[in-house]
Write an enzyme that holds these catalytic residues in place. Sequence first.
Site, short mmCIF file in Angstrom:
data_model
loop_
_atom_site.label_atom_id
_atom_site.label_comp_id
_atom_site.label_asym_id
_atom_site.label_seq_id
_atom_site.Cartn_x
_atom_site.Cartn_y
_atom_site.Cartn_z
CG LEU A 25 1.78 -0.80 5.78
CD1 LEU A 25 1.47 -0.44 7.24
CD2 LEU A 25 0.67 -0.96 4.83
CD GLU A 26 7.26 2.03 0.84
OE1 GLU A 26 7.62 2.70 1.58
OE2 GLU A 26 7.97 0.89 0.68
CG LEU A 27 2.49 4.36 5.75
CD1 LEU A 27 2.47 4.21 7.34
CD2 LEU A 27 1.25 3.94 4.93
CG PHE A 68 -1.58 1.19 1.50
CD1 PHE A 68 -2.66 1.73 0.72
CD2 PHE A 68 -1.11 2.27 2.28
CE1 PHE A 68 -3.40 2.92 1.00
CE2 PHE A 68 -1.77 3.28 2.74
CZ PHE A 68 -2.78 3.83 1.95
#
Length: 477
Positions: A222-224, A199
């Site tokens: 998770l690439e936030l 994501f």
Amino acid sequence: MEAVQLQDTTTDKLSLPGKLARLRQACQANPMPDLSERRAHLSQLKRALLAHKQLLCDALARDYGQRSDYDSLIADILPSVMQINYTQRRIKRWMRPHRRHTGLLLAPARVEVFYQPLGVVGIIVPWNFPVMLSLGPLISAIAAGNRAMLKLSEFTPHTNAVLRTLLDQVFDEDEVTVVEGDAQVAAAFSALPFDHLLFTGSTAVGKLVMAAAAPQLTPLTLELGGKSPCLIAPDMPIALAVERMIFGKSLNAGQICVAPDYVLLPRGQEQAFIEAYRNHFARLYPQGLGSPDYGSIINGRQYERLTGWLAEAEQAGAQVHPCGSPARDDVAHRLVPHLLTGVPNHCQLMQQEIFGPLLPLVPYDSLDEALAYIAARPRPLAFYLMSLDPALQARVTRETHSGGMAINESLFQVAADDVPFGGIGASGMGHYHGHEGFLTFSKAKTVLSRGRFSTGSLVHPPYRRWHQRLMMALFLR
């Protein structure tokens, strides 16, 4: 090539399990695609991407209202092509089993690590760089031998239409499947039992994705984002610091997860920074808001968020310093960069990732104070240090945590093919790009093998025989 016609391609969320089941059946029929298959898919993907590059640039401009072709080429198309080229040159070596040391205790034996495809990878794509952030993870997933299901953003329908056409030319439906829809479709997509789910998006939505994936124990990347600081050290000339960081805040009108989110600078240098920033922005974009190289905010919702946060800060006593006049176009959703001083900490601009052309300035009296300010906040996806002092560069590198770091530059650390990209803490978990992308989407399976002769029976019961006591004496020291 003619423009792709926009059609309603919203996916019924009830059909998602069936789409996943079809991909999984194809995995079972061909669980380990060979090198030639993977290379062929990557080559076909590159050809299709180059053939559709102008259509993608046109579609991105329509989705944004205004987006420079060069912005799209340099941030969406070029990185995807470079990643394919890089992967093609190295995939054979990556796929090769790795021989490992067995140790005397296990001898004679052979131990190897085999890299197997995980199976079906889910990829949730954001709206800010919908080409690179769909094809980038897909390239890694295909290189590792997987099949994939992509959930494209509902905010980029024109780009989605071109991507769907492009991918349909390269992959069968049981190899790569494209899904579109709103937040409800995204929630259902997140809850599917993928073999891995990647994501890219906000921290707040990332928490929801993680919660949806938890019941299935789906492995996550998770690439936030978060609030990526730019620290200008006392030794750095202000004009040079501005020159090195401004592109990272101007590309795509600052709608980048690794854009500088706020600037820490020596107290008393605020006005010099503002003047340097205004002058340099005018050189980059001589027509200000009317410059064809400067982009719009993606949609009304994001524009109203940014202007609302700007108004909140101003009402709370912050001073706003726009970098041009007119400073905004409410119809076209365009904002010149707005520098802000004296922003109270409770304001949204100081609490949330900005994701746009607003830039608070935070003065400090000592470097220790600046580093303490950064350490007291959630760990960011990027950290930017502006300093020409090697000792200071080494100290800051050691003492700060971030997903990635650039010294006397901004944004370009993401363009390095041979390094991992990923966050830490609130800015994400896991890595991809390059070899790390291949590893993320592979299962590193240990295989120990023995021939006709084995020493394993030496450790079988009954225990405390003489050779077992000797073995314990030799190894437990």
